[in-house]
Write a protein that holds these residues in place. Structure first.
Motif, PDB file in Angstrom:
ATOM      1  N   LYS A 130       1.928 -50.816  -8.931  1.00  0.00           N
ATOM      2  CA  LYS A 130       1.050 -50.111  -9.533  1.00  0.00           C
ATOM      3  C   LYS A 130       0.893 -48.471  -9.014  1.00  0.00           C
ATOM      4  O   LYS A 130       1.223 -48.330  -7.987  1.00  0.00           O
ATOM      5  CB  LYS A 130      -0.443 -50.482  -9.807  1.00  0.00           C
ATOM      6  N   SER A 131       0.124 -47.770  -9.780  1.00  0.00           N
ATOM      7  CA  SER A 131      -0.150 -46.546  -8.925  1.00  0.00           C
ATOM      8  C   SER A 131      -0.967 -46.440  -7.883  1.00  0.00           C
ATOM      9  O   SER A 131      -1.638 -47.665  -7.657  1.00  0.00           O
ATOM     10  CB  SER A 131      -0.857 -45.661 -10.168  1.00  0.00           C
ATOM     11  N   ARG A 172      -0.849 -36.975  -6.050  1.00  0.00           N
ATOM     12  CA  ARG A 172       0.055 -38.032  -6.755  1.00  0.00           C
ATOM     13  C   ARG A 172      -0.608 -39.323  -7.016  1.00  0.00           C
ATOM     14  O   ARG A 172       0.218 -40.230  -6.693  1.00  0.00           O
ATOM     15  CB  ARG A 172       1.345 -37.693  -6.044  1.00  0.00           C
ATOM     16  N   LEU A 173      -1.724 -39.362  -7.537  1.00  0.00           N
ATOM     17  CA  LEU A 173      -2.420 -40.619  -7.570  1.00  0.00           C
ATOM     18  C   LEU A 173      -1.963 -41.643  -8.488  1.00  0.00           C
ATOM     19  O   LEU A 173      -2.057 -42.622  -8.642  1.00  0.00           O
ATOM     20  CB  LEU A 173      -3.865 -40.356  -7.771  1.00  0.00           C
ATOM     21  N   SER A 174      -1.191 -40.818  -9.621  1.00  0.00           N
ATOM     22  CA  SER A 174      -0.371 -41.676 -10.691  1.00  0.00           C
ATOM     23  C   SER A 174       0.809 -42.301 -10.195  1.00  0.00           C
ATOM     24  O   SER A 174       1.517 -43.019 -11.105  1.00  0.00           O
ATOM     25  CB  SER A 174      -0.355 -40.737 -11.719  1.00  0.00           C
ATOM     26  N   HIS A 175       1.417 -41.883  -8.946  1.00  0.00           N
ATOM     27  CA  HIS A 175       2.635 -42.146  -8.562  1.00  0.00           C
ATOM     28  C   HIS A 175       2.397 -43.700  -7.874  1.00  0.00           C
ATOM     29  O   HIS A 175       1.454 -44.098  -7.469  1.00  0.00           O
ATOM     30  CB  HIS A 175       3.247 -41.381  -7.424  1.00  0.00           C
ATOM     31  N   PRO A 176       3.354 -44.356  -7.842  1.00  0.00           N
ATOM     32  CA  PRO A 176       3.557 -45.774  -7.340  1.00  0.00           C
ATOM     33  C   PRO A 176       3.217 -46.036  -6.003  1.00  0.00           C
ATOM     34  O   PRO A 176       3.596 -45.230  -5.094  1.00  0.00           O
ATOM     35  CB  PRO A 176       4.894 -46.405  -7.666  1.00  0.00           C
ATOM     36  N   GLY A 177       2.321 -46.847  -5.765  1.00  0.00           N
ATOM     37  CA  GLY A 177       1.993 -47.267  -4.085  1.00  0.00           C
ATOM     38  C   GLY A 177       2.925 -47.492  -3.573  1.00  0.00           C
ATOM     39  O   GLY A 177       3.284 -47.294  -2.319  1.00  0.00           O
TER      40      GLY A 177
END
Ligand SMILES: Nc1ncnc2c1ncn2[C@@H]1O[C@H](COP(=O)(O)OP(=O)(O)O)[C@@H](O)[C@H]1O
Ligand SMILES: [Mg+2]
Length: 283
Positions: A130-131, A172-177
């Motif tokens: 997930k993000s 970039r909080l919406s990028h994948p972890g």
């Protein structure tokens, strides 16, 4: 909090004939402010006994290192402190472990709640697919710690800040972890554990998959976190144990051989097995 009453006298191979022997462990198993206390803990996988009669307190706002040769039961004992062994078929425990004085194995213990209070960080960084934001927000959401999105934003930001990751990921909080570097992923997992406001964080060889630079960052972070959290770290790296912990427990074939101030364990061990291990003669 009260000091637990079990006192250690001496180990068999250090006691004089006729002296009382109450436990085999060398050193002081009890501490002034115990957060977790294990008493007479035995753990079995099927017929095999992996942990033998362990008595040990974990002290408030300090780092306790569990060291010892591979297969000596460090991970098994660590997992018993938030009931992660419950998820392993055939694993069975006897004895008692308390958190703030309450039996964590009692029938009315909510295990999900327990694992929020006693968080865990594993050897391989394991962010959810997930993000970055959702990795940290997931726990607070399921535990109902945030009413509004703004509440959640605050928890996510402060957890990432505490993990020393905020400045690297805030854009970039919406990028994948899973797109982060290994060291960043591990700090994300630490942020995820902190987001549900734990008392204790258990870490099982958290740096073993990381390069030296990423390892140093995690070690610095552990040192900062002990202001607010109680930390137990399993490590096979003795330099790491010496650098990050205040108290060290040496395990050997499922037994707790010795526990004491990290300084003392590494400079003046009280048991021959501890000495053999830290000087590299064994393990
Ligand atoms: N899931 C499991 N099933 C059966 N045996 C296990 C399991 N996990 C660990 N063991 C055994 O328990 C002992 C202790 O293992 P472990 O706690 O992983 O040691 P350490 O972390 O010190 O290397 C070892 O003999 C290991 O093979
Ligand atoms: Mg292990």
């Amino acid at each position: 909090m009260t000091t637990n009453s079990i006192q250690v006298t001496a180990a068999p191979d250090h006691s004089l004939p006729g002296e009382p022997v109450e436990t085999r462990t060398v050193g002081q198993i009890s501490v002034q402010q115990p957060v977790l206390s294990a008493r007479a803990v035995n753990i079995f996988y099927g017929a095999k006994q992996a942990i033998k009669d362990i008595n040990l307190d974990i002290g408030l706002h300090s780092v306790t290192a569990l060291i010892g040769p591979s297969g000596c039961g460090k991970s098994t004992f660590l997992r018993s402190m938030n009931r992660m062994n419950d998820t392993i078929p055939g694993a069975r425990m006897t004895g008692r472990i308390t958190l703030d004085g309450e039996d964590i194995y009692s029938g009315d213990q909510d295990v999900v709640q327990l694992r929020a209070r006693v968080g865990m960080v594993f050897q391989q960084p394991n962010p959810f697919p997930k993000s970055i934001y959702e990795n940290v927000a997931y726990g607070p959401r399921i535990h109902g710690l945030a009413v509004t999105r703004a509440d959640l934003d605050v928890i996510v930001q402060s957890s990432l800040q505490k993990a020393g990751l905020w400045s690297e990921v805030k854009d970039r909080l919406s990028h994948p972890g899973t797109g982060l570097s290994g060291g960043q992923q591990q700090r994300l997992c630490i942020a995820r554990a902190m987001a549900v406001d734990p008392e204790v964080i258990l870490m099982d060889e958290p740096c073993s998959a990381l390069d030296p630079v990423a390892t140093a960052r995690i070690e610095d972070l552990i040192d900062e976190l002990r202001d607010k959290y109680t930390i137990v770290i399993v490590t096979h790296n003795m330099q790491q144990a010496a650098r990050v912990s205040q108290r060290t427990a040496y395990f050997h074939m499922g037994e707790l051989i010795e526990v004491g101030a990290t300084n003392q364990i590494f400079t003046n061990p009280g048991h021959r097995l501890t000495e053999d291990y830290i000087t590299g003669r064994f393990g």
